[in-house]
Design a protein around this motif. Sequence first.
Motif, PDB file in Angstrom:
ATOM      1  N   GLU A 153       0.193   0.038  -1.769  1.00  0.00           N
ATOM      2  CA  GLU A 153      -1.080   0.150  -1.050  1.00  0.00           C
ATOM      3  C   GLU A 153      -1.208   1.547  -0.448  1.00  0.00           C
ATOM      4  O   GLU A 153      -0.222   2.196  -0.139  1.00  0.00           O
ATOM      5  CB  GLU A 153      -1.166  -0.909   0.058  1.00  0.00           C
ATOM      6  CG  GLU A 153      -0.182  -0.702   1.190  1.00  0.00           C
ATOM      7  CD  GLU A 153      -0.182  -1.828   2.215  1.00  0.00           C
ATOM      8  OE1 GLU A 153      -1.078  -2.690   2.174  1.00  0.00           O
ATOM      9  OE2 GLU A 153       0.732  -1.815   3.065  1.00  0.00           O
ATOM     10  N   SER A 154      -2.458   1.961  -0.254  1.00  0.00           N
ATOM     11  CA  SER A 154      -2.677   3.252   0.374  1.00  0.00           C
ATOM     12  C   SER A 154      -2.410   3.109   1.873  1.00  0.00           C
ATOM     13  O   SER A 154      -2.283   2.004   2.388  1.00  0.00           O
ATOM     14  CB  SER A 154      -4.109   3.721   0.148  1.00  0.00           C
ATOM     15  OG  SER A 154      -4.992   2.939   0.912  1.00  0.00           O
ATOM     16  N   LEU A 155      -2.334   4.228   2.552  1.00  0.00           N
ATOM     17  CA  LEU A 155      -2.049   4.199   3.983  1.00  0.00           C
ATOM     18  C   LEU A 155      -3.157   3.470   4.742  1.00  0.00           C
ATOM     19  O   LEU A 155      -2.899   2.688   5.650  1.00  0.00           O
ATOM     20  CB  LEU A 155      -1.888   5.624   4.503  1.00  0.00           C
ATOM     21  CG  LEU A 155      -0.830   6.464   3.777  1.00  0.00           C
ATOM     22  CD1 LEU A 155      -0.838   7.895   4.278  1.00  0.00           C
ATOM     23  CD2 LEU A 155       0.553   5.843   3.947  1.00  0.00           C
ATOM     24  N   GLU A 156      -4.394   3.730   4.329  1.00  0.00           N
ATOM     25  CA  GLU A 156      -5.525   3.086   4.993  1.00  0.00           C
ATOM     26  C   GLU A 156      -5.487   1.577   4.777  1.00  0.00           C
ATOM     27  O   GLU A 156      -5.758   0.793   5.694  1.00  0.00           O
ATOM     28  CB  GLU A 156      -6.853   3.635   4.461  1.00  0.00           C
ATOM     29  CG  GLU A 156      -7.178   5.051   4.943  1.00  0.00           C
ATOM     30  CD  GLU A 156      -6.314   6.115   4.267  1.00  0.00           C
ATOM     31  OE1 GLU A 156      -5.770   5.837   3.168  1.00  0.00           O
ATOM     32  OE2 GLU A 156      -6.162   7.205   4.847  1.00  0.00           O
ATOM     33  N   PHE A 197       5.095  -1.830   8.363  1.00  0.00           N
ATOM     34  CA  PHE A 197       5.528  -1.065   7.203  1.00  0.00           C
ATOM     35  C   PHE A 197       4.476  -1.020   6.091  1.00  0.00           C
ATOM     36  O   PHE A 197       3.728  -1.977   5.892  1.00  0.00           O
ATOM     37  CB  PHE A 197       6.837  -1.641   6.677  1.00  0.00           C
ATOM     38  CG  PHE A 197       7.979  -1.399   7.627  1.00  0.00           C
ATOM     39  CD1 PHE A 197       8.501  -0.124   7.777  1.00  0.00           C
ATOM     40  CD2 PHE A 197       8.511  -2.438   8.391  1.00  0.00           C
ATOM     41  CE1 PHE A 197       9.541   0.120   8.663  1.00  0.00           C
ATOM     42  CE2 PHE A 197       9.548  -2.196   9.292  1.00  0.00           C
ATOM     43  CZ  PHE A 197      10.060  -0.920   9.427  1.00  0.00           C
ATOM     44  N   VAL A 198       4.477   0.101   5.418  1.00  0.00           N
ATOM     45  CA  VAL A 198       3.554   0.302   4.298  1.00  0.00           C
ATOM     46  C   VAL A 198       4.162  -0.338   3.051  1.00  0.00           C
ATOM     47  O   VAL A 198       5.350  -0.160   2.792  1.00  0.00           O
ATOM     48  CB  VAL A 198       3.357   1.818   4.047  1.00  0.00           C
ATOM     49  CG1 VAL A 198       2.432   2.051   2.873  1.00  0.00           C
ATOM     50  CG2 VAL A 198       2.823   2.498   5.302  1.00  0.00           C
ATOM     51  N   LEU A 199       3.347  -1.050   2.318  1.00  0.00           N
ATOM     52  CA  LEU A 199       3.851  -1.634   1.078  1.00  0.00           C
ATOM     53  C   LEU A 199       3.815  -0.606  -0.048  1.00  0.00           C
ATOM     54  O   LEU A 199       3.053   0.366   0.011  1.00  0.00           O
ATOM     55  CB  LEU A 199       3.008  -2.857   0.694  1.00  0.00           C
ATOM     56  CG  LEU A 199       2.981  -3.971   1.749  1.00  0.00           C
ATOM     57  CD1 LEU A 199       2.117  -5.138   1.266  1.00  0.00           C
ATOM     58  CD2 LEU A 199       4.394  -4.462   2.063  1.00  0.00           C
ATOM     59  N   ASP A 200       4.633  -0.841  -1.053  1.00  0.00           N
ATOM     60  CA  ASP A 200       4.790   0.148  -2.115  1.00  0.00           C
ATOM     61  C   ASP A 200       3.512   0.509  -2.850  1.00  0.00           C
ATOM     62  O   ASP A 200       3.360   1.624  -3.335  1.00  0.00           O
ATOM     63  CB  ASP A 200       5.807  -0.373  -3.150  1.00  0.00           C
ATOM     64  CG  ASP A 200       7.230  -0.246  -2.616  1.00  0.00           C
ATOM     65  OD1 ASP A 200       7.400   0.398  -1.557  1.00  0.00           O
ATOM     66  OD2 ASP A 200       8.145  -0.793  -3.250  1.00  0.00           O
ATOM     67  N   SER A 231      16.656   7.220   2.566  1.00  0.00           N
ATOM     68  CA  SER A 231      16.485   5.893   3.147  1.00  0.00           C
ATOM     69  C   SER A 231      15.588   6.006   4.370  1.00  0.00           C
ATOM     70  O   SER A 231      15.974   5.713   5.471  1.00  0.00           O
ATOM     71  CB  SER A 231      17.831   5.258   3.499  1.00  0.00           C
ATOM     72  OG  SER A 231      18.513   6.098   4.389  1.00  0.00           O
ATOM     73  N   ILE A 232      14.417   6.503   4.084  1.00  0.00           N
ATOM     74  CA  ILE A 232      13.423   6.634   5.153  1.00  0.00           C
ATOM     75  C   ILE A 232      12.387   5.549   4.935  1.00  0.00           C
ATOM     76  O   ILE A 232      11.962   5.308   3.812  1.00  0.00           O
ATOM     77  CB  ILE A 232      12.741   8.014   5.101  1.00  0.00           C
ATOM     78  CG1 ILE A 232      13.785   9.129   5.230  1.00  0.00           C
ATOM     79  CG2 ILE A 232      11.686   8.132   6.182  1.00  0.00           C
ATOM     80  CD1 ILE A 232      13.214  10.524   5.258  1.00  0.00           C
ATOM     81  N   GLN A 233      12.019   4.897   6.030  1.00  0.00           N
ATOM     82  CA  GLN A 233      10.962   3.891   5.884  1.00  0.00           C
ATOM     83  C   GLN A 233       9.663   4.411   6.466  1.00  0.00           C
ATOM     84  O   GLN A 233       9.650   5.240   7.375  1.00  0.00           O
ATOM     85  CB  GLN A 233      11.394   2.605   6.564  1.00  0.00           C
ATOM     86  CG  GLN A 233      12.464   1.902   5.738  1.00  0.00           C
ATOM     87  CD  GLN A 233      12.634   0.490   6.195  1.00  0.00           C
ATOM     88  OE1 GLN A 233      13.218   0.250   7.236  1.00  0.00           O
ATOM     89  NE2 GLN A 233      12.082  -0.450   5.426  1.00  0.00           N
ATOM     90  N   LEU A 234       8.578   3.874   5.938  1.00  0.00           N
ATOM     91  CA  LEU A 234       7.280   4.383   6.301  1.00  0.00           C
ATOM     92  C   LEU A 234       6.440   3.284   6.942  1.00  0.00           C
ATOM     93  O   LEU A 234       6.286   2.202   6.375  1.00  0.00           O
ATOM     94  CB  LEU A 234       6.577   4.872   5.029  1.00  0.00           C
ATOM     95  CG  LEU A 234       5.513   5.908   5.242  1.00  0.00           C
ATOM     96  CD1 LEU A 234       6.127   7.173   5.818  1.00  0.00           C
ATOM     97  CD2 LEU A 234       4.828   6.200   3.929  1.00  0.00           C
TER      98      LEU A 234
END
Lengths: 224, 224
Positions: free
Chosen positions: A48-51, A43-46, A4-7
């Motif tokens: 999409e890339s980090l950039e 937060f990063v969406l599932d 349960s880690i969020q990015l």
Amino acid sequence: MQQSIQLSVDAVVFGYEAGNISILLIKRKYEPFKGKWAIPGGFVLDDESLEEAVERELKEETGIKINYLEQLYTFGKPNRDPRGRVVSIAYFGLIRPNAFKIYASTDAAQVQWFHIDELPELSFDHKEILDAAIKRLKAKITYEPLGFELLDNKFPFSDLEKLYSTLLGREVDRRNFRKKIIGLNVLDELDEKVSKGSGRPANLFQFNKKRYFHLKKEGIIFEI
Amino acid sequence: MQQSIQLSVDAVVFGYEAGNISILLIKRKYEPFKGKWAIPGGFVLDDESLEEAVERELKEETGIKINYLEQLYTFGKPNRDPRGRVVSIAYFGLIRPNAFKIYASTDAAQVQWFHIDELPELSFDHKEILDAAIKRLKAKITYEPLGFELLDNKFPFSDLEKLYSTLLGREVDRRNFRKKIIGLNVLDELDEKVSKGSGRPANLFQFNKKRYFHLKKEGIIFEI
DNA sequence: CCAAAAGTGTTTCGATTACACCCATGC
DNA sequence: GCATGGGTGTAATCGAAACACTTTTGG
């Protein structure tokens, strides 16, 4: 294996204008740290890339679209975010503050440029992120040509010189600096002059993109 | 905001011995890429830091405990892992291969050192990670003293010289190199000699830890 | 005494630094 | 004509690079 880690991603955006380095911050609209200043990010969406995530967040929170973004470092201490485990990938970017109009929107109550020496208290571990970004920026200028991202398309030589002396935090010898830069062959001299109100008008230059990015890739060592 | 992104860490471990640079790989025990070679790594647990995660995974998968680990880059393209969205924070480490006995355990069917020029095909985007690590390693030796992590505690000067010429991929001038290194003041000369079977026995040196880590922190520029 | 690796200084060259005066324009 | 910023060259210094012979040991 169920985590349960969020990015999240965060972006330290540097601006430069007339001898001043500034950093783009937002005032948080929600808890935690509601009403406090922070580096833009989210937060990063599932899918999409980090950039893509950084660019989207920057656009959403501040209205800017940035041309130069580089991954800085990933911050992942277990307790850096009171909401739970959040690992954040930090980026840093360069931009001309006057190139975009900034405006607050989702998540941000306010957006503002802060002079690098007059930063407010920051949320989370953003101070640490910012310090890492400043360190990187200062290191970068000694081994890469830099300026294209921060100066106007056409600029007098003195602008570049002032940029460097500001970033380096010391005077640079005008003649030697010019010799050095000219020797790199990254500038095209234009047949245009500009006057700053008083004094002899300056020739305008612009970066030769091809040569500039070539040098960046090579990672030219370049002592001022 | 509910994400389903998983977070992993991977470690590119470089070893150096007798003029050879090698990299530690594991053979995967499970799908995906079962039976293929990969960089050691695995998922981050909820309550451990990223560094703890890499160290744990290295220990579990290969049996080594590493003294020098540095964050390299975070890889996060949406489709880099067939199991779903996995973002991986890559580290790189340096070690003396003979300092530890490697052995396969959880997740790894086999562990092996590969010469840097004879790498097998790799799983996931691990080739890309490895290339980034190699690039970083080669860049590092030009701006940091390096060797402490890769050489025996006591070593003849020629070992250091060979390490550098191997990493740089070219000959270095023996006299100039020695002058340079001695000038950095990171080495203590011991009253001990070692013979390599033939030829004049060499004096042994060891790194002066205090001075060495001081220089690392300063980020000495150091052209060979 | 011969083979093999270790140890050592000097000269050359190129790059960085320091440094000061004239030029073009606006007011 | 004077104040302001722009533009330019040369000499001194420092660090990097090139380079070859002597020393110590083992066999």
